[in-house]
Structures are given as structure tokens and as C-alpha cells.
Design a protein around this motif. Structure first.
Motif, PDB file in Angstrom:
ATOM      1  N   THR A 134       3.268  -4.267  -0.813  1.00  0.00           N
ATOM      2  CA  THR A 134       2.642  -3.299   0.091  1.00  0.00           C
ATOM      3  C   THR A 134       2.305  -1.995  -0.613  1.00  0.00           C
ATOM      4  O   THR A 134       1.827  -1.057   0.018  1.00  0.00           O
ATOM      5  CB  THR A 134       3.575  -3.019   1.289  1.00  0.00           C
ATOM      6  OG1 THR A 134       4.836  -2.568   0.794  1.00  0.00           O
ATOM      7  CG2 THR A 134       3.763  -4.259   2.145  1.00  0.00           C
ATOM      8  N   SER A 135       2.512  -1.932  -1.914  1.00  0.00           N
ATOM      9  CA  SER A 135       2.232  -0.720  -2.685  1.00  0.00           C
ATOM     10  C   SER A 135       0.727  -0.481  -2.834  1.00  0.00           C
ATOM     11  O   SER A 135      -0.090  -1.344  -2.522  1.00  0.00           O
ATOM     12  CB  SER A 135       2.854  -0.837  -4.081  1.00  0.00           C
ATOM     13  OG  SER A 135       2.154  -1.817  -4.828  1.00  0.00           O
ATOM     14  N   LYS A 136       0.382   0.687  -3.370  1.00  0.00           N
ATOM     15  CA  LYS A 136      -1.030   0.992  -3.639  1.00  0.00           C
ATOM     16  C   LYS A 136      -1.600   0.026  -4.683  1.00  0.00           C
ATOM     17  O   LYS A 136      -2.733  -0.421  -4.565  1.00  0.00           O
ATOM     18  CB  LYS A 136      -1.186   2.440  -4.101  1.00  0.00           C
ATOM     19  CG  LYS A 136      -0.955   3.440  -3.004  1.00  0.00           C
ATOM     20  CD  LYS A 136      -1.112   4.860  -3.498  1.00  0.00           C
ATOM     21  CE  LYS A 136      -0.801   5.845  -2.385  1.00  0.00           C
ATOM     22  NZ  LYS A 136      -0.894   7.227  -2.835  1.00  0.00           N
ATOM     23  N   ASP A 137      -0.805  -0.292  -5.715  1.00  0.00           N
ATOM     24  CA  ASP A 137      -1.246  -1.273  -6.712  1.00  0.00           C
ATOM     25  C   ASP A 137      -1.463  -2.639  -6.060  1.00  0.00           C
ATOM     26  O   ASP A 137      -2.375  -3.373  -6.433  1.00  0.00           O
ATOM     27  CB  ASP A 137      -0.215  -1.412  -7.837  1.00  0.00           C
ATOM     28  CG  ASP A 137      -0.182  -0.212  -8.757  1.00  0.00           C
ATOM     29  OD1 ASP A 137      -1.117   0.610  -8.696  1.00  0.00           O
ATOM     30  OD2 ASP A 137       0.775  -0.093  -9.532  1.00  0.00           O
ATOM     31  N   GLY A 138      -0.615  -2.963  -5.098  1.00  0.00           N
ATOM     32  CA  GLY A 138      -0.747  -4.217  -4.380  1.00  0.00           C
ATOM     33  C   GLY A 138      -2.054  -4.312  -3.620  1.00  0.00           C
ATOM     34  O   GLY A 138      -2.595  -5.405  -3.438  1.00  0.00           O
ATOM     35  N   GLU A 139      -2.580  -3.179  -3.179  1.00  0.00           N
ATOM     36  CA  GLU A 139      -3.855  -3.176  -2.455  1.00  0.00           C
ATOM     37  C   GLU A 139      -4.984  -3.675  -3.347  1.00  0.00           C
ATOM     38  O   GLU A 139      -5.860  -4.422  -2.899  1.00  0.00           O
ATOM     39  CB  GLU A 139      -4.166  -1.769  -1.930  1.00  0.00           C
ATOM     40  CG  GLU A 139      -5.363  -1.710  -1.033  1.00  0.00           C
ATOM     41  CD  GLU A 139      -5.213  -2.572   0.228  1.00  0.00           C
ATOM     42  OE1 GLU A 139      -6.226  -3.170   0.646  1.00  0.00           O
ATOM     43  OE2 GLU A 139      -4.106  -2.656   0.767  1.00  0.00           O
ATOM     44  N   ILE A 140      -4.951  -3.304  -4.613  1.00  0.00           N
ATOM     45  CA  ILE A 140      -5.958  -3.773  -5.564  1.00  0.00           C
ATOM     46  C   ILE A 140      -5.858  -5.289  -5.721  1.00  0.00           C
ATOM     47  O   ILE A 140      -6.857  -6.008  -5.652  1.00  0.00           O
ATOM     48  CB  ILE A 140      -5.790  -3.067  -6.930  1.00  0.00           C
ATOM     49  CG1 ILE A 140      -6.052  -1.565  -6.772  1.00  0.00           C
ATOM     50  CG2 ILE A 140      -6.702  -3.684  -7.982  1.00  0.00           C
ATOM     51  CD1 ILE A 140      -5.600  -0.734  -7.962  1.00  0.00           C
ATOM     52  N   LEU A 141      -4.630  -5.777  -5.904  1.00  0.00           N
ATOM     53  CA  LEU A 141      -4.415  -7.217  -6.054  1.00  0.00           C
ATOM     54  C   LEU A 141      -4.808  -7.963  -4.777  1.00  0.00           C
ATOM     55  O   LEU A 141      -5.435  -9.019  -4.837  1.00  0.00           O
ATOM     56  CB  LEU A 141      -2.957  -7.510  -6.414  1.00  0.00           C
ATOM     57  CG  LEU A 141      -2.583  -8.982  -6.584  1.00  0.00           C
ATOM     58  CD1 LEU A 141      -3.430  -9.658  -7.645  1.00  0.00           C
ATOM     59  CD2 LEU A 141      -1.099  -9.104  -6.913  1.00  0.00           C
TER      60      LEU A 141
END
Length: 185
Positions: A45-52
Motif C-alpha cells: 500500500t506504499s507510494k512505491d507500491g502504487e507504481i507497481l
């Protein structure tokens, strides 16, 4: 790309595909939607996860948001529901933060709750770049390299098994699948 699988693997049926975090490039790019029709993945649910998550949706995956630290229960419940809805799920067993090659209990729990098998997945590259400073030694294939992928013998997890026992079985099965994938090169 060289792909082989154990004769008992039924790619048309839901399963939990397990691999190491550092090798997840090949399973995501080459196994998910190219070999298995209905695939879902858990993304942080992180910001990096949004990219993935955006990337996986573009590749045709059903994306489930959650992690082992934030909203862990919600993520696992959603993965179980996805499997019950006919999806196969892929899980990097030692993610998201390691330690490297140490299986965590999520995949065993999902398999035991749904009755679907765990499929150990190995991936290897003839030429690769490895990020040695990252905890998972993340690997990506270099251009024009050969990719070897091996789907190992399905493991069925009993409902009342000690997760340390099942995690040890899975760990050895993934290492064996890694060796098989490397042998394809």
C-alpha cells in the motif's frame, strides 16, 4: 525463453505460485499473464507500491493491495477470496523486506485455507544485472539474454500443519526450482 514445468502442474487451475523476491521480474513478466490466464498479485500500500500496481494492472493482473506490515489481514483475506474466485496468485515468499530466502507464512496459510497447491517457481537468466546492495539481490535479465523458468512439483499444505514445517518444505522446493531453471540455460 525456456519454460518447463513438473507434469503435475495444472496451469488452468488456481494455485499459489511462490518465488524469491529477488527473482520476481521473470514470474511477473513471463508467467503471470502469458502462461496463467487469471492472475492476481499482492502489492504494498506504499507510494512505491502504487507504481507497481499501475504496471501490473497494465499487464492484466488483478491487483490486491496490502502488505505484511500494513493491512496484512486485509491483504490475505483478499488473496484468499481471489483464489476462491478462480485466480492464481503469486507471492514472493521472502518479501517485502527479507531476510533473503526465508519463507514467510502467508502462502502456506492461503494454500491451507483454500486447498489449492503451492507451486514453487524458479527463474534464471543467462545474463543479468544484480543489485548487490539491495537486501534481495534483485535481478533483471540483460537484453538478448535467455530466461529459464521452471514450475516445480505442486505442494499441498494440510490445514493444521506447523507453518515452520511447511515453510521449510517450500524453501527447499523453490531452491530446487531455481536449480532447474538455471539448468534450462
Amino acid at each position: 525463453m525456456q519454460v518447463e514445468m513438473h507434469p503435475s502442474v495444472a496451469i488452468e487451475k488456481p494455485a499459489v505460485y511462490c518465488f524469491w523476491h529477488g527473482t520476481h521480474f521473470a514470474p511477473v513478466m513471463f508467467v503471470g499473464k502469458k502462461i496463467i490466464n487469471k492472475s492476481a498479485g499482492l502489492v504494498s500500500t506504499s507510494k512505491d507500491g502504487e507504481i507497481l500496481a499501475t504496471w501490473l494492472k497494465h499487464l492484466g493482473y488483478e491487483v490486491i493491495r496490502g502488505s505484511s506490515s500494513k493491512k496484512a489481514i486485509t491483504g490475505v483475506v483478499k488473496l484468499i477470496q481471489a483464489v476462491k474466485d478462480g485466480y492464481s496468485v503469486g507471492i514472493a515468499l521472502d518479501g517485502p523486506r527479507g531476510p533473503i530466502y526465508e519463507a514467510k507464512a502467508g502462502a502456506s496459510f492461503i494454500s491451507a485455507k483454500t486447498g489449492v497447491p503451492l507451486i514453487p517457481l524458479g527463474a534464471a537468466y543467462s545474463r543479468k544485472y544484480q543489485f548487490d546492495k539491495s537486501w534481495d539481490k534483485f535481478q533483471i535479465p540483460l537484453p538478448f539474454s535467455t530466461v529459464g523458468i521452471y514450475l516445480g512439483e505442486p505442494l499441498y499444505i494440510e490445514k493444521n500443519i506447523d507453518t515452520s514445517v511447511s515453510n521449510d518444505q517450500i524453501k527447499h522446493a523453490i531452491h530446487a526450482a531455481q536449480r532447474q531453471a538455471a539448468a534450462l540455460l
